[in-house]
Design a protein around this motif. Structure first.
Motif, PDB file in Angstrom:
ATOM      1  N   SER A  40       0.842  -1.190   0.000  1.00 19.65           N
ATOM      2  CA  SER A  40       0.000   0.000   0.000  1.00 19.65           C
ATOM      3  C   SER A  40       0.875   1.237   0.000  1.00 19.65           C
ATOM      4  N   GLN A  41       0.360   2.271  -0.574  1.00 14.75           N
ATOM      5  CA  GLN A  41       1.174   3.479  -0.672  1.00 14.75           C
ATOM      6  C   GLN A  41       0.500   4.662  -0.005  1.00 14.75           C
ATOM      7  N   ASP A  42       1.324   5.622   0.305  1.00 11.47           N
ATOM      8  CA  ASP A  42       0.857   6.854   0.927  1.00 11.47           C
ATOM      9  C   ASP A  42       1.671   7.947   0.284  1.00 11.47           C
ATOM     10  N   TYR A  43       1.017   8.856  -0.389  1.00 12.49           N
ATOM     11  CA  TYR A  43       1.795   9.887  -1.055  1.00 12.49           C
ATOM     12  C   TYR A  43       1.082  11.220  -0.985  1.00 12.49           C
ATOM     13  N   MET A  44       1.860  12.252  -1.178  1.00 14.27           N
ATOM     14  CA  MET A  44       1.321  13.612  -1.105  1.00 14.27           C
ATOM     15  C   MET A  44       0.998  14.113  -2.505  1.00 14.27           C
ATOM     16  N   SER A  45       0.199  15.170  -2.540  1.00 16.47           N
ATOM     17  CA  SER A  45      -0.187  15.722  -3.830  1.00 16.47           C
ATOM     18  C   SER A  45       0.889  16.701  -4.304  1.00 16.47           C
ATOM     19  N   ARG A  46       2.037  16.166  -4.654  1.00 24.49           N
ATOM     20  CA  ARG A  46       3.145  16.990  -5.134  1.00 24.49           C
ATOM     21  C   ARG A  46       4.107  16.106  -5.874  1.00 24.49           C
ATOM     22  N   ILE A  47       4.970  16.753  -6.689  1.00 21.68           N
ATOM     23  CA  ILE A  47       5.875  15.982  -7.537  1.00 21.68           C
ATOM     24  C   ILE A  47       7.244  15.828  -6.892  1.00 21.68           C
ATOM     25  N   ARG A  48       7.619  16.810  -6.074  1.00 16.22           N
ATOM     26  CA  ARG A  48       8.922  16.733  -5.414  1.00 16.22           C
ATOM     27  C   ARG A  48       8.746  17.114  -3.941  1.00 16.22           C
ATOM     28  N   GLY A  49       9.615  16.572  -3.090  1.00 17.40           N
ATOM     29  CA  GLY A  49       9.603  16.963  -1.681  1.00 17.40           C
ATOM     30  C   GLY A  49       8.509  16.271  -0.887  1.00 17.40           C
ATOM     31  N   GLY A  50       8.161  16.827   0.241  1.00 18.26           N
ATOM     32  CA  GLY A  50       7.152  16.218   1.096  1.00 18.26           C
ATOM     33  C   GLY A  50       7.622  14.869   1.593  1.00 18.26           C
ATOM     34  N   HIS A  51       6.664  14.003   1.944  1.00 20.63           N
ATOM     35  CA  HIS A  51       7.054  12.669   2.380  1.00 20.63           C
ATOM     36  C   HIS A  51       6.059  11.631   1.900  1.00 20.63           C
ATOM     37  N   ASN A  52       6.558  10.616   1.236  1.00 17.30           N
ATOM     38  CA  ASN A  52       5.716   9.503   0.777  1.00 17.30           C
ATOM     39  C   ASN A  52       6.234   8.216   1.391  1.00 17.30           C
ATOM     40  N   PHE A  53       5.367   7.217   1.488  1.00 23.24           N
ATOM     41  CA  PHE A  53       5.908   5.906   1.857  1.00 23.24           C
ATOM     42  C   PHE A  53       5.209   4.805   1.084  1.00 23.24           C
ATOM     43  N   TYR A  54       5.882   3.660   1.047  1.00 23.68           N
ATOM     44  CA  TYR A  54       5.307   2.455   0.451  1.00 23.68           C
ATOM     45  C   TYR A  54       5.498   1.341   1.461  1.00 23.68           C
ATOM     46  N   GLN A  55       4.436   0.646   1.733  1.00 25.07           N
ATOM     47  CA  GLN A  55       4.467  -0.357   2.784  1.00 25.07           C
ATOM     48  C   GLN A  55       4.197  -1.724   2.176  1.00 25.07           C
ATOM     49  N   ILE A  56       5.068  -2.681   2.470  1.00 26.95           N
ATOM     50  CA  ILE A  56       4.908  -4.011   1.892  1.00 26.95           C
ATOM     51  C   ILE A  56       4.844  -5.040   3.004  1.00 26.95           C
ATOM     52  N   ARG A  57       3.729  -5.710   3.033  1.00 24.49           N
ATOM     53  CA  ARG A  57       3.595  -6.772   4.026  1.00 24.49           C
ATOM     54  C   ARG A  57       3.767  -8.105   3.307  1.00 24.49           C
ATOM     55  N   VAL A  58       4.477  -9.011   3.933  1.00 23.46           N
ATOM     56  CA  VAL A  58       4.730 -10.302   3.294  1.00 23.46           C
ATOM     57  C   VAL A  58       4.287 -11.411   4.239  1.00 23.46           C
ATOM     58  N   SER A  59       3.808 -12.492   3.663  1.00 27.11           N
ATOM     59  CA  SER A  59       3.335 -13.602   4.485  1.00 27.11           C
ATOM     60  C   SER A  59       3.360 -14.906   3.704  1.00 27.11           C
ATOM     61  N   ASP A  60       3.325 -15.996   4.459  1.00 22.32           N
ATOM     62  CA  ASP A  60       3.213 -17.322   3.837  1.00 22.32           C
ATOM     63  C   ASP A  60       1.781 -17.602   3.413  1.00 22.32           C
ATOM     64  N   GLY A  61       0.840 -16.936   4.080  1.00 21.99           N
ATOM     65  CA  GLY A  61      -0.569 -17.180   3.808  1.00 21.99           C
ATOM     66  C   GLY A  61      -1.193 -15.961   3.142  1.00 21.99           C
ATOM     67  N   PRO A  62      -2.400 -16.113   2.565  1.00 22.92           N
ATOM     68  CA  PRO A  62      -3.021 -14.995   1.840  1.00 22.92           C
ATOM     69  C   PRO A  62      -3.204 -13.772   2.733  1.00 22.92           C
ATOM     70  N   LEU A  63      -2.990 -12.628   2.149  1.00 22.20           N
ATOM     71  CA  LEU A  63      -3.129 -11.354   2.851  1.00 22.20           C
ATOM     72  C   LEU A  63      -4.241 -10.531   2.217  1.00 22.20           C
ATOM     73  N   TYR A  64      -5.013  -9.867   3.052  1.00 21.71           N
ATOM     74  CA  TYR A  64      -6.056  -8.999   2.535  1.00 21.71           C
ATOM     75  C   TYR A  64      -5.901  -7.560   2.992  1.00 21.71           C
ATOM     76  N   SER A  65      -4.896  -7.349   3.827  1.00 18.64           N
ATOM     77  CA  SER A  65      -4.751  -6.012   4.397  1.00 18.64           C
ATOM     78  C   SER A  65      -3.309  -5.725   4.750  1.00 18.64           C
ATOM     79  N   HIS A  66      -3.029  -4.444   4.949  1.00 18.21           N
ATOM     80  CA  HIS A  66      -1.773  -4.038   5.567  1.00 18.21           C
ATOM     81  C   HIS A  66      -2.000  -4.153   7.075  1.00 18.21           C
ATOM     82  N   THR A  67      -0.974  -3.933   7.823  1.00 18.12           N
ATOM     83  CA  THR A  67      -1.121  -3.857   9.270  1.00 18.12           C
ATOM     84  C   THR A  67      -0.210  -2.740   9.739  1.00 18.12           C
ATOM     85  N   ASN A  68      -0.444  -2.203  10.926  1.00 14.87           N
ATOM     86  CA  ASN A  68       0.301  -1.019  11.310  1.00 14.87           C
ATOM     87  C   ASN A  68       1.722  -1.289  11.778  1.00 14.87           C
ATOM     88  N   GLU A  69       1.989  -2.480  12.258  1.00 17.64           N
ATOM     89  CA  GLU A  69       3.331  -2.777  12.769  1.00 17.64           C
ATOM     90  C   GLU A  69       4.348  -2.874  11.643  1.00 17.64           C
TER      91      GLU A  69
END
Lengths: 578, 292
Positions: A40-69
């Protein structure tokens, strides 16, 4: 919790540093190792600067959501650490450029392992500091001892268009950072990732799943105006226009977009448009035109927080009641709110069948979170082969040739659905009319009796359509003390909240709606009435679905869990309020 | 061979006696016959206004839509089925006002649609407000005296020329043979064609009716040396107004590709006639591979 193949990576940086592209690439690299991912991604409405993140959760079993940890945070800028350090678990780690100043003691007190890596130095030595993001991901793979070759394969594919030099440079950067981190830190880090044997899985988001459904469902025309977060739909269709013989058009505005789609559908080509709330607002008048002229139409609305410009890159479920009511007057429409990529694919082709069967607008309502989040899903889960094309009461050439009386485009029938002739046949010459009209399409905006007949005819279609609207799906045990209710993208986070809750305590289950209009009240009511306690979970401020529920079933929910900070629901958010 | 009576309809127009739209309706039927088009081979898109009821008074395919929006609807339809001739008929408010954006973009795209404007320089159906082509000072309930309309009127010919139109012509309801000629030329033109038609509104704009235009209009086609392919000449002609008003083909250029000529998917014929794809396993694999 097992520490192998079960963790969340989070990469953060400024816009322009390649957070999304490298994050998405890493998700693919993990998926190529047979692992399930949720990106899942989180980004700002801008082309440069600010702060964005991309979060990748991995598992052996099917995933339907991100988690906060977060277990491994990759910081391309100090701000990443400031913003996200409290999400990192004790025993988790932070990868950052060794040149960054930081409060090492504070972080160590939290039990966080620090992994400084010469990200910028490696990137610059090989050729360009922009590759620091590749270095960070290489280091992440190294620290978790993940198979480098999976990363390398994604780097080769992603950078192929930029030439062999760029590919090699990125491979070099990734390798160096990988080796550095693995040698130095892997032994100290408890979390690891290892490929498993598994069938290949597609890493795909909601927007692209809709594209696939539409494509296989016979969509040949798309007109649209770019608007976050719907833009990638017309971009994908345009990229595939040549191969599949599609016509796409980036129009001058959203009114032209819906206008062209209506014109194309009228002629008999399956056509769609896609937008967000603001664009949909511009399309509202034409929506009624489609309703009045009984022209099939598919519109995708990918919600973002409003009102007005709102938060362009964030997510919300604030437009539900708007979709149900938009445009003046009363006319049938169908609204689907898929909650997963699989459901997006299904809606993608089903919407066209419904639109042609009922000769009305069909809205696929998603949101930024579903549009952009990716999951690893086996192709078989989409059921490509089950896609069917059903054109409803479309008259064939033979039927047209055999027409004995003059054709009436709006012939009144028991179902309200008229036999539909496409323009061009000499025996079916007619005018599609936006004024109230007679059965043969002529203006009749005065006669009260005709008016009643035509209104009833159009609305009668809903009585037929509602039979096809599916009941909500029940997830979890049949008997429960609390029944959560959701729609659209709340599916993933709520499903996981249910799983986690049920591991430890009394039972909770979840009713998820995809078919929301015409509202399947007869199918829903028994499920609602047998629930002990109903809690609506929505990504908006006013509990719109709860209001819809009450209006059409009389059932009032007992409580609501609402989130409207521009961010998606999460399992933790729901669990904290159960 | 299509006959005029095929276009007739028993529906009686609701237009006022003397309305310029009658001339446009009569000319339209004749022009379509002369162009060799049968009712099922044409589709007329209209907006909102008295004139937009035109398809209702003919036997022809039609789509009476919403104010300002027939042009994009026609474009989308024509991309879906370019086997039918797409003709937009709408008023000056519809086309140059609320629909102005679509007007400009259809022209610059050279979309293969014919745009015929019923230019009566007033909003008739809503009873007399000023329009984008009303003269400055025009008195109405939304532009009351003493100022009247403060806006300068739109110059549709100049606007079309600047937007890159490849065919620009003008005619008027009082000259049926000329109007038919112009309609035929506009319909036959490949690419975006504008035909602006002065259409007297005898109820709400009597000052700009038949006796206003008759002494003023003159045919550029009969002017010695006027070359409609000359862009500069057309620009000057577009600004001629007052006691002498040019009608006829003001500008044309042939040979520029229409929008539809540049859409690869249409090389295989009208999109609506192209069959649904028969998906095979290898197609699925290609789609899947993109995401793996």
């Amino acid at each position: 919790m097992p520490k192998k193949n079960n963790m969340t990576f989070k990469i953060g940086g400024e816009a322009g540093q390649g957070v999304e592209s490298s994050g998405a690439g890493f998700a693919k690299a993990l998926a190529r190792g047979g692992l399930y991912v949720f990106g899942s991604q989180d980004y700002m409405s801008r082309i440069r600067g600010g702060h964005n993140f991309y979060q990748i959760r991995v598992s052996d079993g099917p995933l339907y959501s991100h988690t906060n940890e977060v277990h491994l945070l990759l910081a391309l800028v100090p701000e990443t650490i400031e913003r996200h350090k409290d999400e990192v678990v004790a025993g988790g780690g932070i990868i950052y450029d060794e040149g960054l100043e930081m409060d090492e003691e504070g972080l160590e007190r939290q039990g966080i392992e620090l992994f400084p890596v010469p990200l910028v130095k490696i990137a610059e030595e090989v050729g360009n500091r922009i590759m620091a993001n590749t270095a960070a991901l290489g280091a992440a793979a190294g620290v978790t001892e993940y198979d480098f070759e999976r990363m390398a394969s994604v780097i080769r594919d992603n950078f192929a268009k930029k030439g062999q030099q760029v590919v090699n440079a990125n491979l070099e950067v990734a390798r160096r950072a990988y080796d550095f981190a693995r040698e130095r830190y892997a032994a100290d880090f408890d979390y690891e990732v290892e490929p498993v044997e598994a069938p290949p899985r597609m890493v795909i988001n909601g927007n692209h799943a809709i594209c696939l459904g539409a494509l296989l469902g016979g969509c040949r025309f798309m007109s649209a105006y770019p608007m976050t977060p719907a833009t990638s739909i017309i971009e994908w269709m345009s990229a595939h226009a040549a191969r599949y013989g599609l016509v796409t058009k980036h129009t001058e505005d959203e009114i032209a977009a819906i206008g062209m789609a209506i014109g194309a559908n009228h002629m008999g080509v399956r056509a769609m448009t896609a937008t967000s709330g603001g664009g949909f607002s511009l399309m509202v008048e034409a929506l009624g035109l489609a309703g009045m002229t009984e022209t099939p139409l598919v519109v995708v609305e990918a919600q973002r927080p409003g009102p007005s410009t709102g938060m362009p890159t964030r997510t919300e479920q604030g437009d539900l009641l708007f979709m149900l009511r938009a445009s003046q007057g009363e006319f049938p429409r169908i609204v689907l709110t898929p909650g997963t990529a699989e459901q997006c694919f299904h809606a993608g082709w089903r919407a066209f069948n419904l639109a042609e069967q009922y000769q009305c607008p069909v809205i696929i309502l998603i949101d930024n979170f579903l549009a952009n989040s990716v999951r690893a899903i086996e192709r078989s889960k989409f059921h490509f082969v089950k896609v069917e094309i059903d054109r409803g009461e479309l008259l064939t050439e033979e039927e047209l040739n055999q027409l004995s009386e003059s054709y009436r485009r709006y012939a009144i029938t028991e179902t309200g659905i008229s036999p539909r002739a496409l323009p061009g046949h000499p025996k079916a010459v007619y005018v599609a009319c936006s004024d109230e009209h007679t059965e043969d399409g002529h203006f009749e905006d005065e006669d009260p009796e005709n008016r009643v007949r035509m209104v009833q005819k159009r609305l009668r279609k809903l009585e037929v359509a509602v039979e096809e609207m599916r009941a909500p799906t029940l997830y979890g045990p049949e008997q429960a003390d609390v029944t959560l209710i959701g729609w659209g993208s709340s599916y993933g986070p709520v499903r996981e909240a249910v799983d986690r809750f049920n591991e430890e305590k009394d039972k909770v289950n979840f009713l998820h709606f995809v078919d929301v209009w015409p509202f399947p009240k007869d199918k829903a009511r028994p499920l609602l009435e047998s629930a002990k306690r109903l809690v609506a979970v929505e990504n908006n401020a006013t509990g719109q679905f709860a209001r819809l529920l009450r209006a059409y079933t009389g059932v009032e929910v007992d409580d609501k869990i609402l989130k409207f900070d521009g961010r998606p629901l999460s399992p933790e958010y729901v669990l904290a309020r159960l | 061979m299509v006959e005029l009576k095929e276009y007739d309809s028993p529906v009686r127009p609701t237009w006022c006696r003397g309305c310029g739209d009658f001339g446009i309706l009569n000319a339209m039927k004749r022009a379509l016959v002369r162009a060799g088009l049968a009712p099922h081979e044409v589709i007329i898109y209209t907006g909102i206004g008295c004139g937009s009821k035109l398809p209702d008074y003919m036997t022809v395919n039609g789509f009476t839509s919403i104010h300002g929006r027939p042009i994009p609807i026609a474009q989308g339809a024509h991309l879906a089925n370019h086997g039918l001739r797409a003709i937009v008929v709408a008023g000056d408010g519809d086309t140059y006002g609320i629909g102005g954006n679509h007007f400009v973009h259809a022209l610059r795209r050279n979309a293969d649609v014919t745009i015929i404007v019923q230019n009566n320089r007033v909003y008739g159906l809503t009873k007399g407000q000023y329009s984008p082509t009303s003269p400055k000072g025009f008195p109405s309930k939304t532009s009351p005296p003493p100022e009247g309309a403060i806006d300068q009127p739109v110059n549709p010919i100049a606007l079309a020329l600047a937007a890159g139109a490849t065919f620009i012509a003008r005619s008027w309801s009082g000259d049926l043979p000329h109007l038919v000629d112009m309609m035929v030329a506009a319909i036959r033109h490949r690419g975006a064609a504008l035909l602006d038609v002065f259409q007297p509104c005898v109820t709400f704009n009597r000052n700009y009716a038949y006796d206003y235009y008759r002494p003023r209009v003159y045919r550029v086609g009969e002017e010695k040396g006027y070359d409609p392919t000359d862009h500069d000449a057309a620009w000057r002609k577009a600004h001629e107004w007052g006691e002498r008003i040019p009608i006829g083909v003001i500008y044309r250029t042939e040979g520029k590709p229409a929008y539809e000529d540049q859409v690869p998917a249409l090389n295989a014929g009208p999109l609506v006639k192209q069959p649904f794809r028969d998906w095979a396993e290898e197609d699925y694999e290609i789609l899947e591979a993109e995401f793996i």
